[in-house]
Design a protein around this motif. Sequence first.
Motif, PDB file in Angstrom:
ATOM      1  N   ASN A   9     -22.122  15.152  20.325  1.00 33.03           N
ATOM      2  CA  ASN A   9     -20.983  14.066  20.710  1.00 33.03           C
ATOM      3  C   ASN A   9     -20.544  13.631  19.570  1.00 33.03           C
ATOM      4  OD1 ASN A   9     -19.338  12.653  22.245  1.00 33.03           O
ATOM      5  ND2 ASN A   9     -20.747  11.272  22.932  1.00 33.03           N
ATOM      6  N   GLY A  10     -20.253  14.286  18.438  1.00 32.17           N
ATOM      7  CA  GLY A  10     -19.866  13.950  17.176  1.00 32.17           C
ATOM      8  C   GLY A  10     -20.990  13.811  16.035  1.00 32.17           C
ATOM      9  N   ILE A  11     -20.798  14.742  15.099  1.00 35.73           N
ATOM     10  CA  ILE A  11     -21.811  15.102  14.289  1.00 35.73           C
ATOM     11  C   ILE A  11     -21.945  13.967  13.299  1.00 35.73           C
ATOM     12  CG2 ILE A  11     -20.306  16.219  12.430  1.00 35.73           C
ATOM     13  CD1 ILE A  11     -22.902  18.229  12.051  1.00 35.73           C
ATOM     14  N   PHE A  19     -29.792  11.406  13.229  1.00 36.80           N
ATOM     15  CA  PHE A  19     -30.044  12.895  13.421  1.00 36.80           C
ATOM     16  C   PHE A  19     -30.778  13.777  12.336  1.00 36.80           C
ATOM     17  CE2 PHE A  19     -28.845  17.176  13.812  1.00 36.80           C
ATOM     18  CZ  PHE A  19     -29.479  17.740  14.958  1.00 36.80           C
ATOM     19  N   PHE A  20     -30.040  13.324  10.875  1.00 33.85           N
ATOM     20  CA  PHE A  20     -30.440  14.195   9.920  1.00 33.85           C
ATOM     21  C   PHE A  20     -31.757  13.562   9.231  1.00 33.85           C
ATOM     22  CE2 PHE A  20     -26.206  15.378  10.473  1.00 33.85           C
ATOM     23  CZ  PHE A  20     -26.413  16.790  10.433  1.00 33.85           C
ATOM     24  N   ASP A  21     -32.255  12.467   9.676  1.00 36.54           N
ATOM     25  CA  ASP A  21     -33.509  11.880   9.404  1.00 36.54           C
ATOM     26  C   ASP A  21     -34.675  12.674  10.050  1.00 36.54           C
ATOM     27  OD1 ASP A  21     -32.751  10.029   7.465  1.00 36.54           O
ATOM     28  OD2 ASP A  21     -32.027   8.728   9.031  1.00 36.54           O
ATOM     29  N   TRP A  22     -34.232  12.871  11.613  1.00 35.07           N
ATOM     30  CA  TRP A  22     -34.990  13.406  12.475  1.00 35.07           C
ATOM     31  C   TRP A  22     -35.216  15.071  12.170  1.00 35.07           C
ATOM     32  CZ3 TRP A  22     -33.439  16.736  16.624  1.00 35.07           C
ATOM     33  CH2 TRP A  22     -34.472  17.124  17.695  1.00 35.07           C
ATOM     34  N   MET A  47     -24.329  17.445   6.217  1.00 36.26           N
ATOM     35  CA  MET A  47     -24.150  17.956   7.414  1.00 36.26           C
ATOM     36  C   MET A  47     -23.880  19.477   7.498  1.00 36.26           C
ATOM     37  SD  MET A  47     -21.399  15.000   8.799  1.00 36.26           S
ATOM     38  CE  MET A  47     -22.065  13.358   8.520  1.00 36.26           C
ATOM     39  N   LEU A  48     -23.153  20.022   6.316  1.00 32.40           N
ATOM     40  CA  LEU A  48     -22.884  21.288   6.151  1.00 32.40           C
ATOM     41  C   LEU A  48     -24.228  22.043   5.766  1.00 32.40           C
ATOM     42  CD1 LEU A  48     -19.733  20.607   3.775  1.00 32.40           C
ATOM     43  CD2 LEU A  48     -19.747  21.677   5.956  1.00 32.40           C
ATOM     44  N   ALA A  49     -25.144  21.691   5.290  1.00 34.79           N
ATOM     45  CA  ALA A  49     -26.470  22.453   4.833  1.00 34.79           C
ATOM     46  C   ALA A  49     -27.495  21.473   4.642  1.00 34.79           C
ATOM     47  CB  ALA A  49     -26.075  23.299   3.473  1.00 34.79           C
ATOM     48  N   PRO A  50     -28.150  20.942   5.666  1.00 36.29           N
ATOM     49  CA  PRO A  50     -29.184  20.063   5.360  1.00 36.29           C
ATOM     50  C   PRO A  50     -30.433  20.848   4.713  1.00 36.29           C
ATOM     51  CG  PRO A  50     -28.783  20.188   7.554  1.00 36.29           C
ATOM     52  CD  PRO A  50     -27.720  21.299   7.019  1.00 36.29           C
ATOM     53  N   ALA A  51     -31.095  20.093   3.915  1.00 35.09           N
ATOM     54  CA  ALA A  51     -32.179  20.552   2.955  1.00 35.09           C
ATOM     55  C   ALA A  51     -33.023  21.813   3.907  1.00 35.09           C
ATOM     56  CB  ALA A  51     -33.249  19.493   2.796  1.00 35.09           C
ATOM     57  N   GLY A  52     -33.352  22.927   3.328  1.00 34.29           N
ATOM     58  CA  GLY A  52     -34.284  23.796   3.939  1.00 34.29           C
ATOM     59  C   GLY A  52     -33.358  24.735   5.056  1.00 34.29           C
ATOM     60  N   TYR A  53     -31.919  24.525   5.378  1.00 40.00           N
ATOM     61  CA  TYR A  53     -31.153  25.248   6.291  1.00 40.00           C
ATOM     62  C   TYR A  53     -29.810  25.711   5.838  1.00 40.00           C
ATOM     63  CZ  TYR A  53     -34.340  23.237   9.997  1.00 40.00           C
ATOM     64  OH  TYR A  53     -35.263  23.109  10.571  1.00 40.00           O
ATOM     65  N   HIS A  54     -29.623  26.918   6.226  1.00 38.89           N
ATOM     66  CA  HIS A  54     -28.266  27.299   6.087  1.00 38.89           C
ATOM     67  C   HIS A  54     -27.280  26.580   7.391  1.00 38.89           C
ATOM     68  CE1 HIS A  54     -29.766  30.029   3.319  1.00 38.89           C
ATOM     69  NE2 HIS A  54     -30.682  30.316   4.109  1.00 38.89           N
ATOM     70  N   GLY A  55     -25.890  26.345   7.005  1.00 37.85           N
ATOM     71  CA  GLY A  55     -25.239  25.825   7.968  1.00 37.85           C
ATOM     72  C   GLY A  55     -23.898  26.652   8.325  1.00 37.85           C
ATOM     73  N   PHE A  56     -23.802  27.025   9.469  1.00 45.59           N
ATOM     74  CA  PHE A  56     -22.520  27.916  10.031  1.00 45.59           C
ATOM     75  C   PHE A  56     -22.013  26.969  11.219  1.00 45.59           C
ATOM     76  CE2 PHE A  56     -25.985  30.329   8.576  1.00 45.59           C
ATOM     77  CZ  PHE A  56     -25.533  31.231   7.544  1.00 45.59           C
TER      78      PHE A  56
END
Length: 256
Positions: A9-11, A19-22, A47-56
């Motif tokens: 409901n809105g990044i 959310f990005f701490d969790w 938000m675009l690429a959190p640590a350890g993740y690729h984002g799409f």
Amino acid sequence: MRIISANLNGIRSAANKGFFDWLPQTGADVVCLQELKAQLPDMSEAMLAPAGYHGFFHPAEKKGYSGVGIYSRKQPDAVIEGLGIPDIDTEGRYLRADFGPLSVISLYLPSGSSGEERQTIKFAFLERFLPHMRQMLAEGREIVVCGDWNIAHQPIDLKNWKGNLKNSGFLPEERAWLTELLGLGWVDVWRTLYPEAPGYTWWSNRGQAYAKDVGWRIDYQITTPGLAQRALSASIYKEIKFSDHAPLIMDYTGEL
């Protein structure tokens, strides 16, 4: 393998609520996001690429509206944005990532609750999406479609079902569509694992619905039969409230 589906409901709003701490604590291999309500320039690097993740991402063309995304630890072999249906794709409702023999899809099905016009759009989406789901079964891949389906299937899936028989999200036509979809061979994993657990994932912001647990189960992980057999457990994360939805977490045997 852990897969999470989360309507934010809105990044940006969800980021402000932690959310990005969790996220790093979840151990998720893939996270499917819905309702980004942001375009790429609006999103921070975290938000675009959190640590350890690729984002799409597949944002909506309209600002502050809809949009889906996928975070994955592993780089996908392919990413497919949209269904190839212009009026659906402008709203940013479908994103697919392929990892070897597995496909993970983030889906945000339209809501019809704002009025007759949007309900008509929702029915039009359902009509065109069913053949797509049928085609995907024929691919012979393992597939999971994660997201906000905006349909509660059975009375167990919402607290006040008698009062919602004429409301969008629990209309007979919507429920029959979901029954037809599952009849093709797709599996509603939560309901298979927990036949008697309501599993609410969304609560209205009105009338203390969250505090009283007057909820709806409208977020699903719907999978091919082979992947459903690999499902170990599922949970709904409610310790921190990131949005009006709660993240749906599922664990499957095997690796991504």
